[in-house]
Motif scaffolding. Sequence first.
Motif, short mmCIF file in Angstrom:
data_model
loop_
_atom_site.label_atom_id
_atom_site.label_comp_id
_atom_site.label_asym_id
_atom_site.label_seq_id
_atom_site.Cartn_x
_atom_site.Cartn_y
_atom_site.Cartn_z
N ILE A 68 -5.22 -23.09 -33.07
CA ILE A 68 -6.56 -23.70 -33.19
C ILE A 68 -7.46 -23.15 -32.09
O ILE A 68 -7.43 -23.62 -30.96
CB ILE A 68 -6.46 -25.24 -33.10
CG1 ILE A 68 -5.44 -25.76 -34.11
CG2 ILE A 68 -7.82 -25.87 -33.34
CD1 ILE A 68 -5.11 -27.22 -33.96
N GLY A 69 -8.24 -22.13 -32.43
CA GLY A 69 -9.12 -21.51 -31.45
C GLY A 69 -10.37 -22.34 -31.25
O GLY A 69 -10.74 -23.17 -32.08
N MET A 70 -11.05 -22.11 -30.11
CA MET A 70 -12.26 -22.89 -29.83
C MET A 70 -13.36 -22.00 -29.27
O MET A 70 -13.12 -21.20 -28.36
CB MET A 70 -11.95 -24.02 -28.85
CG MET A 70 -13.13 -24.93 -28.62
SD MET A 70 -12.59 -26.62 -28.29
CE MET A 70 -14.14 -27.49 -28.37
N ILE A 71 -14.55 -22.16 -29.82
CA ILE A 71 -15.75 -21.46 -29.35
C ILE A 71 -16.67 -22.51 -28.74
O ILE A 71 -16.99 -23.51 -29.39
CB ILE A 71 -16.47 -20.74 -30.50
CG1 ILE A 71 -15.50 -19.88 -31.32
CG2 ILE A 71 -17.65 -19.93 -29.99
CD1 ILE A 71 -14.87 -18.75 -30.56
N PHE A 72 -17.10 -22.27 -27.50
CA PHE A 72 -17.90 -23.27 -26.80
C PHE A 72 -19.40 -23.00 -26.94
O PHE A 72 -19.82 -21.94 -27.39
CB PHE A 72 -17.49 -23.31 -25.32
CG PHE A 72 -16.07 -23.76 -25.11
CD1 PHE A 72 -15.76 -25.10 -25.01
CD2 PHE A 72 -15.04 -22.82 -25.05
CE1 PHE A 72 -14.45 -25.53 -24.84
CE2 PHE A 72 -13.72 -23.24 -24.88
CZ PHE A 72 -13.43 -24.58 -24.78
N GLN A 73 -20.16 -23.99 -26.50
CA GLN A 73 -21.62 -23.91 -26.59
C GLN A 73 -22.16 -22.71 -25.80
O GLN A 73 -22.98 -21.95 -26.27
CB GLN A 73 -22.19 -25.21 -26.02
CG GLN A 73 -23.69 -25.31 -26.07
CD GLN A 73 -24.14 -26.72 -25.70
OE1 GLN A 73 -23.34 -27.60 -25.42
NE2 GLN A 73 -25.42 -26.94 -25.71
N LYS A 74 -21.64 -22.56 -24.58
CA LYS A 74 -22.08 -21.44 -23.76
C LYS A 74 -21.00 -20.37 -23.84
O LYS A 74 -19.82 -20.66 -23.63
CB LYS A 74 -22.25 -21.91 -22.31
CG LYS A 74 -22.91 -20.88 -21.42
CD LYS A 74 -23.20 -21.46 -20.05
CE LYS A 74 -23.98 -20.48 -19.18
NZ LYS A 74 -23.49 -19.11 -19.20
N SER A 75 -21.41 -19.16 -24.19
CA SER A 75 -20.42 -18.09 -24.29
C SER A 75 -19.74 -17.92 -22.93
O SER A 75 -20.37 -18.01 -21.88
CB SER A 75 -21.08 -16.77 -24.72
OG SER A 75 -22.12 -16.44 -23.83
N ASN A 76 -18.43 -17.71 -22.96
CA ASN A 76 -17.67 -17.66 -21.70
C ASN A 76 -16.70 -16.48 -21.67
O ASN A 76 -15.50 -16.66 -21.50
CB ASN A 76 -16.92 -18.99 -21.47
CG ASN A 76 -15.98 -19.32 -22.63
OD1 ASN A 76 -16.06 -18.72 -23.70
ND2 ASN A 76 -15.08 -20.25 -22.42
N ILE A 122 -7.28 -22.26 -37.51
CA ILE A 122 -8.46 -23.14 -37.46
C ILE A 122 -9.34 -22.67 -36.31
O ILE A 122 -8.83 -22.32 -35.24
CB ILE A 122 -8.04 -24.61 -37.23
CG1 ILE A 122 -7.15 -25.10 -38.38
CG2 ILE A 122 -9.25 -25.51 -37.06
CD1 ILE A 122 -6.49 -26.46 -38.12
N ILE A 123 -10.66 -22.64 -36.54
CA ILE A 123 -11.59 -22.30 -35.46
C ILE A 123 -12.54 -23.48 -35.28
O ILE A 123 -13.23 -23.89 -36.22
CB ILE A 123 -12.38 -21.02 -35.78
CG1 ILE A 123 -11.42 -19.85 -36.01
CG2 ILE A 123 -13.35 -20.70 -34.65
CD1 ILE A 123 -12.10 -18.58 -36.48
N LEU A 124 -12.54 -24.02 -34.06
CA LEU A 124 -13.46 -25.10 -33.70
C LEU A 124 -14.66 -24.48 -33.00
O LEU A 124 -14.50 -23.62 -32.12
CB LEU A 124 -12.78 -26.09 -32.75
CG LEU A 124 -11.41 -26.63 -33.16
CD1 LEU A 124 -10.85 -27.55 -32.09
CD2 LEU A 124 -11.49 -27.35 -34.51
N MET A 125 -15.87 -24.90 -33.38
CA MET A 125 -17.08 -24.36 -32.77
C MET A 125 -17.95 -25.51 -32.30
O MET A 125 -18.40 -26.32 -33.11
CB MET A 125 -17.84 -23.50 -33.78
CG MET A 125 -17.09 -22.26 -34.24
SD MET A 125 -18.14 -21.23 -35.29
CE MET A 125 -17.18 -19.71 -35.35
N ASP A 126 -18.18 -25.57 -30.99
CA ASP A 126 -18.98 -26.66 -30.41
C ASP A 126 -20.37 -26.12 -30.10
O ASP A 126 -20.57 -25.44 -29.10
CB ASP A 126 -18.31 -27.20 -29.15
CG ASP A 126 -18.89 -28.53 -28.72
OD1 ASP A 126 -19.87 -28.98 -29.35
OD2 ASP A 126 -18.37 -29.13 -27.77
N GLU A 127 -21.32 -26.36 -30.97
CA GLU A 127 -22.70 -25.87 -30.80
C GLU A 127 -22.73 -24.37 -30.51
O GLU A 127 -23.29 -23.93 -29.51
CB GLU A 127 -23.37 -26.61 -29.62
CG GLU A 127 -23.44 -28.11 -29.78
CD GLU A 127 -24.70 -28.54 -30.50
OE1 GLU A 127 -25.56 -27.71 -30.79
OE2 GLU A 127 -24.80 -29.74 -30.79
#
Length: 252
Positions: A88-96, A169-174
């Motif tokens: 389950i990957g995650m993409i955050f609001q601010k690119s990091n 699964i890819i989670l994307m927070d804003e």
Amino acid sequence: MQDVKVNIKDLSVYYGTNKALDRISMLIPDKKVTAFIGPSGCGKSTFLRTLNRMNDLIDSIRIEGEVIIDGINIYQKNIDVVNLRKKIGMIFQKSNPFSKSIYDNIAYGPRINGINQKKQLDEIVETSLKQAAIWDEVKDRLNNSALSLSGGQQQRICIARTLAVNPEIILMDEPASALDPISTFKIEELIHELKEYYTIIIVTHNMQQAARTSDLTAFFYLGELIEMDKTKTIFTNPSKKQTEDYISGRFG
């Protein structure tokens, strides 16, 4: 409903004595885009982070209920959380992106997982960057720092880095909230392409973005799931007045 990837049953989340989520139940289908909308502080991001156990990192948190992914409750005692977060990957609001080269950003995950052959890493890096729709922009400067790229490019590098470990699964927070309109459009196009291969769950404040990118939309308010349905239904004929009021801009 088609194949269910995530089944949430009576999920409640507490920060100390404060109840952030109240008995959420929902089914999230495989290889579709599900969007979470609602005003700031309504629990969307907290809910997203329960799906890969990122909330475990918060001391005062208490979680009740079940999050069942592919038939397994991820809050069972014997769950390998590192493996879970690969899936389950995650993409955050601010690119990091890491302060490494573009190549090393993408190769980071595969190397941790024991892949060290250059030919294999080269293939993974190229495939992931192509999938993230940024290969043509960076293929001649893979040794440059990822931090030298624009904000929109950095966010696509972060998506490629996530794809490199083969998540389901890819989670994307804003994921586009800090980006200009052109970069936002590229991220939205990318979401549309990726759902053929991945289950995507996106938190967004931008209702137009939810309408454009998602198949299903869930509306959260004050820690409760008010309504979830096909996106078109939510935006044109919601069954709850609270949903209608939020979408029409009467509050939030």
